[in-house]
Design a protein around this motif. Sequence first.
Motif, PDB file in Angstrom:
ATOM      1  N   MET A  31     -27.232  28.953  87.262  1.00  0.00           N
ATOM      2  CA  MET A  31     -27.486  27.821  86.354  1.00  0.00           C
ATOM      3  C   MET A  31     -28.870  27.235  86.628  1.00  0.00           C
ATOM      4  SD  MET A  31     -23.727  26.081  86.614  1.00  0.00           S
ATOM      5  CE  MET A  31     -22.274  27.145  86.591  1.00  0.00           C
ATOM      6  N   ILE A  32     -29.223  27.150  87.916  1.00  0.00           N
ATOM      7  CA  ILE A  32     -30.547  26.638  88.281  1.00  0.00           C
ATOM      8  C   ILE A  32     -31.635  27.605  87.829  1.00  0.00           C
ATOM      9  CG2 ILE A  32     -32.000  25.958  90.255  1.00  0.00           C
ATOM     10  CD1 ILE A  32     -29.768  23.996  89.756  1.00  0.00           C
ATOM     11  N   TYR A  33     -31.363  28.914  87.952  1.00  0.00           N
ATOM     12  CA  TYR A  33     -32.306  29.924  87.452  1.00  0.00           C
ATOM     13  C   TYR A  33     -32.550  29.711  85.963  1.00  0.00           C
ATOM     14  CZ  TYR A  33     -33.973  34.532  85.865  1.00  0.00           C
ATOM     15  OH  TYR A  33     -34.689  35.546  85.268  1.00  0.00           O
ATOM     16  N   MET A  34     -31.474  29.502  85.201  1.00  0.00           N
ATOM     17  CA  MET A  34     -31.621  29.318  83.750  1.00  0.00           C
ATOM     18  C   MET A  34     -32.424  28.056  83.434  1.00  0.00           C
ATOM     19  SD  MET A  34     -30.479  31.954  82.275  1.00  0.00           S
ATOM     20  CE  MET A  34     -30.698  31.448  80.582  1.00  0.00           C
ATOM     21  N   LEU A  35     -32.219  27.031  84.233  1.00  0.00           N
ATOM     22  CA  LEU A  35     -32.987  25.797  84.058  1.00  0.00           C
ATOM     23  C   LEU A  35     -34.479  26.083  84.255  1.00  0.00           C
ATOM     24  CD1 LEU A  35     -32.142  22.792  83.597  1.00  0.00           C
ATOM     25  CD2 LEU A  35     -32.529  22.457  86.047  1.00  0.00           C
ATOM     26  N   GLY A  36     -34.786  26.801  85.330  1.00  0.00           N
ATOM     27  CA  GLY A  36     -36.183  27.191  85.579  1.00  0.00           C
ATOM     28  C   GLY A  36     -36.708  28.066  84.463  1.00  0.00           C
ATOM     29  N   PHE A  37     -35.848  28.931  83.943  1.00  0.00           N
ATOM     30  CA  PHE A  37     -36.241  29.847  82.863  1.00  0.00           C
ATOM     31  C   PHE A  37     -36.636  29.059  81.613  1.00  0.00           C
ATOM     32  CE2 PHE A  37     -35.511  32.953  79.467  1.00  0.00           C
ATOM     33  CZ  PHE A  37     -36.135  34.077  79.987  1.00  0.00           C
ATOM     34  N   VAL A  38     -35.819  28.071  81.255  1.00  0.00           N
ATOM     35  CA  VAL A  38     -36.110  27.271  80.061  1.00  0.00           C
ATOM     36  C   VAL A  38     -37.406  26.480  80.267  1.00  0.00           C
ATOM     37  CG1 VAL A  38     -35.300  25.351  78.642  1.00  0.00           C
ATOM     38  CG2 VAL A  38     -33.710  27.167  79.300  1.00  0.00           C
ATOM     39  N   LEU A  39     -37.594  25.927  81.454  1.00  0.00           N
ATOM     40  CA  LEU A  39     -38.852  25.211  81.738  1.00  0.00           C
ATOM     41  C   LEU A  39     -40.039  26.168  81.647  1.00  0.00           C
ATOM     42  CD1 LEU A  39     -37.826  22.889  84.727  1.00  0.00           C
ATOM     43  CD2 LEU A  39     -38.219  22.262  82.331  1.00  0.00           C
ATOM     44  N   GLY A  40     -39.850  27.395  82.135  1.00  0.00           N
ATOM     45  CA  GLY A  40     -40.896  28.397  82.051  1.00  0.00           C
ATOM     46  C   GLY A  40     -41.227  28.749  80.607  1.00  0.00           C
ATOM     47  N   LEU A  41     -40.200  28.812  79.777  1.00  0.00           N
ATOM     48  CA  LEU A  41     -40.421  29.088  78.353  1.00  0.00           C
ATOM     49  C   LEU A  41     -41.252  27.983  77.716  1.00  0.00           C
ATOM     50  CD1 LEU A  41     -36.911  30.338  77.135  1.00  0.00           C
ATOM     51  CD2 LEU A  41     -38.989  31.702  77.386  1.00  0.00           C
ATOM     52  N   THR A 100     -30.266  31.960 105.183  1.00  0.00           N
ATOM     53  CA  THR A 100     -31.044  30.986 104.445  1.00  0.00           C
ATOM     54  C   THR A 100     -30.148  29.777 104.106  1.00  0.00           C
ATOM     55  OG1 THR A 100     -32.553  30.704 102.595  1.00  0.00           O
ATOM     56  CG2 THR A 100     -30.598  32.017 102.175  1.00  0.00           C
ATOM     57  N   THR A 101     -30.707  28.820 103.393  1.00  0.00           N
ATOM     58  CA  THR A 101     -29.919  27.625 103.078  1.00  0.00           C
ATOM     59  C   THR A 101     -29.716  27.516 101.576  1.00  0.00           C
ATOM     60  OG1 THR A 101     -31.908  26.293 102.826  1.00  0.00           O
ATOM     61  CG2 THR A 101     -30.958  26.394 105.029  1.00  0.00           C
ATOM     62  N   VAL A 102     -28.748  26.696 101.196  1.00  0.00           N
ATOM     63  CA  VAL A 102     -28.473  26.471  99.772  1.00  0.00           C
ATOM     64  C   VAL A 102     -29.714  25.894  99.096  1.00  0.00           C
ATOM     65  CG1 VAL A 102     -27.097  25.140  98.126  1.00  0.00           C
ATOM     66  CG2 VAL A 102     -26.001  26.174 100.104  1.00  0.00           C
ATOM     67  N   ALA A 103     -30.375  24.956  99.777  1.00  0.00           N
ATOM     68  CA  ALA A 103     -31.548  24.315  99.178  1.00  0.00           C
ATOM     69  C   ALA A 103     -32.655  25.337  98.903  1.00  0.00           C
ATOM     70  CB  ALA A 103     -32.067  23.217 100.098  1.00  0.00           C
ATOM     71  N   ARG A 104     -32.905  26.220  99.873  1.00  0.00           N
ATOM     72  CA  ARG A 104     -33.931  27.260  99.672  1.00  0.00           C
ATOM     73  C   ARG A 104     -33.541  28.174  98.522  1.00  0.00           C
ATOM     74  NH1 ARG A 104     -37.979  28.643 103.284  1.00  0.00           N
ATOM     75  NH2 ARG A 104     -37.965  30.775 102.490  1.00  0.00           N
ATOM     76  N   ARG A 105     -32.265  28.556  98.513  1.00  0.00           N
ATOM     77  CA  ARG A 105     -31.783  29.466  97.461  1.00  0.00           C
ATOM     78  C   ARG A 105     -31.993  28.843  96.078  1.00  0.00           C
ATOM     79  NH1 ARG A 105     -31.680  33.215  94.261  1.00  0.00           N
ATOM     80  NH2 ARG A 105     -29.785  33.663  93.115  1.00  0.00           N
ATOM     81  N   LEU A 106     -31.634  27.580  95.942  1.00  0.00           N
ATOM     82  CA  LEU A 106     -31.733  26.948  94.622  1.00  0.00           C
ATOM     83  C   LEU A 106     -33.198  26.747  94.225  1.00  0.00           C
ATOM     84  CD1 LEU A 106     -28.744  24.424  94.635  1.00  0.00           C
ATOM     85  CD2 LEU A 106     -28.830  26.786  93.809  1.00  0.00           C
ATOM     86  N   ALA A 107     -34.044  26.412  95.207  1.00  0.00           N
ATOM     87  CA  ALA A 107     -35.466  26.252  94.898  1.00  0.00           C
ATOM     88  C   ALA A 107     -36.052  27.583  94.420  1.00  0.00           C
ATOM     89  CB  ALA A 107     -36.215  25.760  96.135  1.00  0.00           C
ATOM     90  N   LEU A 108     -35.719  28.669  95.118  1.00  0.00           N
ATOM     91  CA  LEU A 108     -36.244  29.976  94.726  1.00  0.00           C
ATOM     92  C   LEU A 108     -35.644  30.437  93.398  1.00  0.00           C
ATOM     93  CD1 LEU A 108     -36.459  31.768  98.182  1.00  0.00           C
ATOM     94  CD2 LEU A 108     -38.359  31.233  96.652  1.00  0.00           C
ATOM     95  N   ALA A 109     -34.371  30.107  93.165  1.00  0.00           N
ATOM     96  CA  ALA A 109     -33.739  30.487  91.896  1.00  0.00           C
ATOM     97  C   ALA A 109     -34.474  29.831  90.727  1.00  0.00           C
ATOM     98  CB  ALA A 109     -32.266  30.102  91.892  1.00  0.00           C
ATOM     99  N   SER A 110     -34.809  28.554  90.871  1.00  0.00           N
ATOM    100  CA  SER A 110     -35.486  27.878  89.756  1.00  0.00           C
ATOM    101  C   SER A 110     -36.901  28.424  89.581  1.00  0.00           C
ATOM    102  CB  SER A 110     -35.505  26.362  89.969  1.00  0.00           C
ATOM    103  OG  SER A 110     -36.308  26.037  91.067  1.00  0.00           O
ATOM    104  N   LEU A 111     -37.587  28.683  90.698  1.00  0.00           N
ATOM    105  CA  LEU A 111     -38.934  29.262  90.601  1.00  0.00           C
ATOM    106  C   LEU A 111     -38.873  30.664  89.968  1.00  0.00           C
ATOM    107  CD1 LEU A 111     -41.974  29.077  91.291  1.00  0.00           C
ATOM    108  CD2 LEU A 111     -41.431  30.178  93.474  1.00  0.00           C
ATOM    109  N   GLY A 112     -37.888  31.440  90.388  1.00  0.00           N
ATOM    110  CA  GLY A 112     -37.719  32.784  89.826  1.00  0.00           C
ATOM    111  C   GLY A 112     -37.485  32.731  88.328  1.00  0.00           C
ATOM    112  N   GLY A 113     -36.694  31.782  87.883  1.00  0.00           N
ATOM    113  CA  GLY A 113     -36.445  31.618  86.453  1.00  0.00           C
ATOM    114  C   GLY A 113     -37.723  31.274  85.710  1.00  0.00           C
TER     115      GLY A 113
END
Lengths: 202, 194
Positions: free
Chosen positions: A127-137, B129-142
């Motif tokens: 879900m966080i990935y998708m949030l980042g994805f939309v911001l990236g878009l 790793t930690t949940v915080a790192r994972r979520l930060a990288l997930a958002s950056l990856g997106g």
Amino acid sequence: MDPMMPVSKLAEWSQGSVIASAALLGVGFGFVLERAGFGNAKTLAGQWYGYNFAVLRVMFTAIVVAMVGLFGLYYLGLVDLGQIYINETFLWPQLVGGLIFGAGFVIGQYCPGTAVVACATGKIDAMIYMLGFVLGLVAFFFAFPKLESFYMSSSKGRVLLPDALHVSTGLIVLGVVVMALGAFAFTHFLDKKLGKSAGGEV
Amino acid sequence: MAREEETSDKSAAVVPEPYWNSYKAGALLGLVLLLALVVTGRGLGASGAVTRMAAYSTQKVEASVHGGTSAEETTFAKRNAYTSQYLKGPEDPLDDFLVYMFVGVIVGGFASGVLAKRASLSVTFGPHTTVARRLALASLGGFVSAFGTRLARGCTSGQALTGGATLALGSWVFMFAVFGGGYALAYFLRKEWL
């Protein structure tokens, strides 16, 4: 015999048929992605770190099946290839976009389709990935005026590998099959070497 | 909210079914793709629907900031050469093949997850790793993936899978570039997963 597929251009379909076919295909797509283990970032990360090659095996098997099916039906005269949507080639944007996308894949360990399936099964990181994805878009939209000339560059139109490499379609299809089989064999060799089990388990 | 292994290790808790063999999953995915190609003339896609929805939302948000529906015509989204392709014309921008497919993917993924007892709120991350790192990288990856996917005009579904099967030149360039970009960076992030 006249080609009978695709039935007709999608633009000529009734709205109901478009909705039904797209949604049903989507259900199949999402179901299989989840079954393959792709709703789980650990499966996907396995591809990059050598402990699970499900990504390569699933993707190349799917490409081979669909490709052999499509071109087989074409040779039988059942499919009109001219009516099948073929991605246009923009060489440099696709090369650079692919490199960036690959980096994003390794950073986030999802791609859009797998992230959607992971979201559907409750993965908060997806879900966080998708949030980042939309911001990236949105960032891409705003940056587009500066990117436009690159985005439109090296436009080659509708080019297939056989045209680009000056080889017959049949030989390219065979080449892709051989390459896929070679890649599968290599992943099993690595599994043995690294002492990891084969298959989709994480 | 539990780590993957912890949920599956509890013997009293629900035990998820194993994933399918990769070749079986791949063959079925190939059949879905083939069906999409020969029945509709289109392939599979995921990022297109999200892009369309993001363009639509950008316009709506902008318009509401600048004074309601009357402002919609003058928004950046409407004038922008990229987003305007989704917003011009009288048609509903969300009435689109890929948007309906997107809804289907959610339903199919959810159904599979529930039937295999895999649907639960959790965060997936590596053992060191930690949940915080994972979520930060997930958002950056997106964020990074979104840029890549728009430059390349598609993602793993529309370019690598569909374009790969239809032998489109640019899609094969994309596919090899994805693996190249991924492996080039993977070493530096290995501690997140190994």
